[in-house]
Design an enzyme around this catalytic site. Structure first.
Site: not given
Ligand code: ZN
Length: 282
Positions: A114, A132, A140, A144, A219-220
């Site tokens: 991210v 992710h 928002c 909305c 990555t695990s």
């Protein structure tokens, strides 16, 4: 002689698959950004003190916590955002973008990161699915609109420590431009489910089925969607190669399978060599 990261056997498997037409996909995680100095937040960097209580990322990064104390959750995310803002893409990010250029239409990147480093300073990559979310954006909290809003630059640029409070003016900047409700960070929280609209759930599962060669990098294997991506590729006789300096859930699973391979290396070293292998095959 230069030490090779990919064995002859694995190199031949890669070359054989490159001859086909199926997709070549990359599933990447925190290990890719570790060389840029982004902590994983699962270890000791993750603990967060609010009042007299200590929270783990798994507690603070939740919808539940946001509903109780949104200010505290934003404080933690703004701190993370300030760290990501200081970081620069590393060799691994750059090599991935070169591989994309070598494999137009076949390349797909599925990223759990991210931190926004695939896009700094310029967008390095075209075909990327952020499963992710993306810390560069807010949305928002009342839904909305599904629209994403760039987090105002003055919030991003401010240097923060773990103790920096959010000022009243900053709280105003964190309101939805559409309805003036609170916004939330555009990330998947630990107590939320994946969906297609924000996290490309169906798209990446479909890509995984069409993938002939999947590289799982840094990555695990602790989260659900990455596991399903790997499973979908394996089910259709795709090859899965785990690249990680450390043993992990994926490597443990793959070492028992004939379609699975393990390469113990950092992402930047492995991607540099892989890019050369791909370039030579074309
Ligand atoms: Zn709104």
């Amino acid at each position: 002689m230069e030490k090779k990261i990919f064995s002859e056997e694995i190199k031949n498997v890669i070359l054989e698959k490159l001859k086909g037409e199926r997709k070549v996909s990359f599933l990447v995680g925190a290990g890719l950004s570790a060389e840029s100095g982004i902590p994983t937040f699962r270890g000791k960097h993750g603990f967060w003190t609010s009042g007299s209580k200590n929270y783990t990322p798994q507690e603070i990064g939740t919808k539940r916590m946001f509903d109780i104390n949104s200010n505290e959750v934003w404080r933690w995310f703004l701190y993370r955002i300030s760290i990501c803002n200081e970081a620069k893409p590393n060799l691994g990010h750059i090599e991935l973008s070169k591989i994309e250029q070598l494999l137009p239409f076949r390349f797909h990147l599925i990223s759990q990161n991210v931190d926004g480093l695939h896009f700094e300073p310029e967008s390095l990559i075209n075909t990327v699915y952020l499963i992710h979310g993306d810390l560069r954006f807010m949305r928002c909290s009342e839904e909305c609109t599904k629209q994403l809003f760039k987090i105002p630059q003055e919030l991003v640029d401010k240097k923060r420590t773990r103790e920096t409070p959010i000022t009243f003016e900053e709280t105003e900047l964190l309101k939805c431009p559409n309805c003036n409700s609170e916004t939330r960070p555009h990330v998947l929280w630990f107590d939320e489910l994946y969906n297609e609209y924000h996290y490309h759930l169906d798209t990446v599962l479909r890509i995984a089925k069409k993938t002939g060669l999947l590289f799982v990098i840094g990555t695990s294997g602790a989260t659900n969607l990455p596991q399903r991506v790997v499973r979908n590729t394996l089910k259709r006789q795709g090859i899965v190669i785990d690249i990680n300096p450390n043993e992990n859930l994926f490597s443990k699973k793959l070492e028992k399978l004939k379609n699975g391979y393990i390469v113990k290396a950092t992402s930047s070293d492995a991607l540099t060599e892989l890019r050369k292998i791909i370039a030579q095959s074309l």
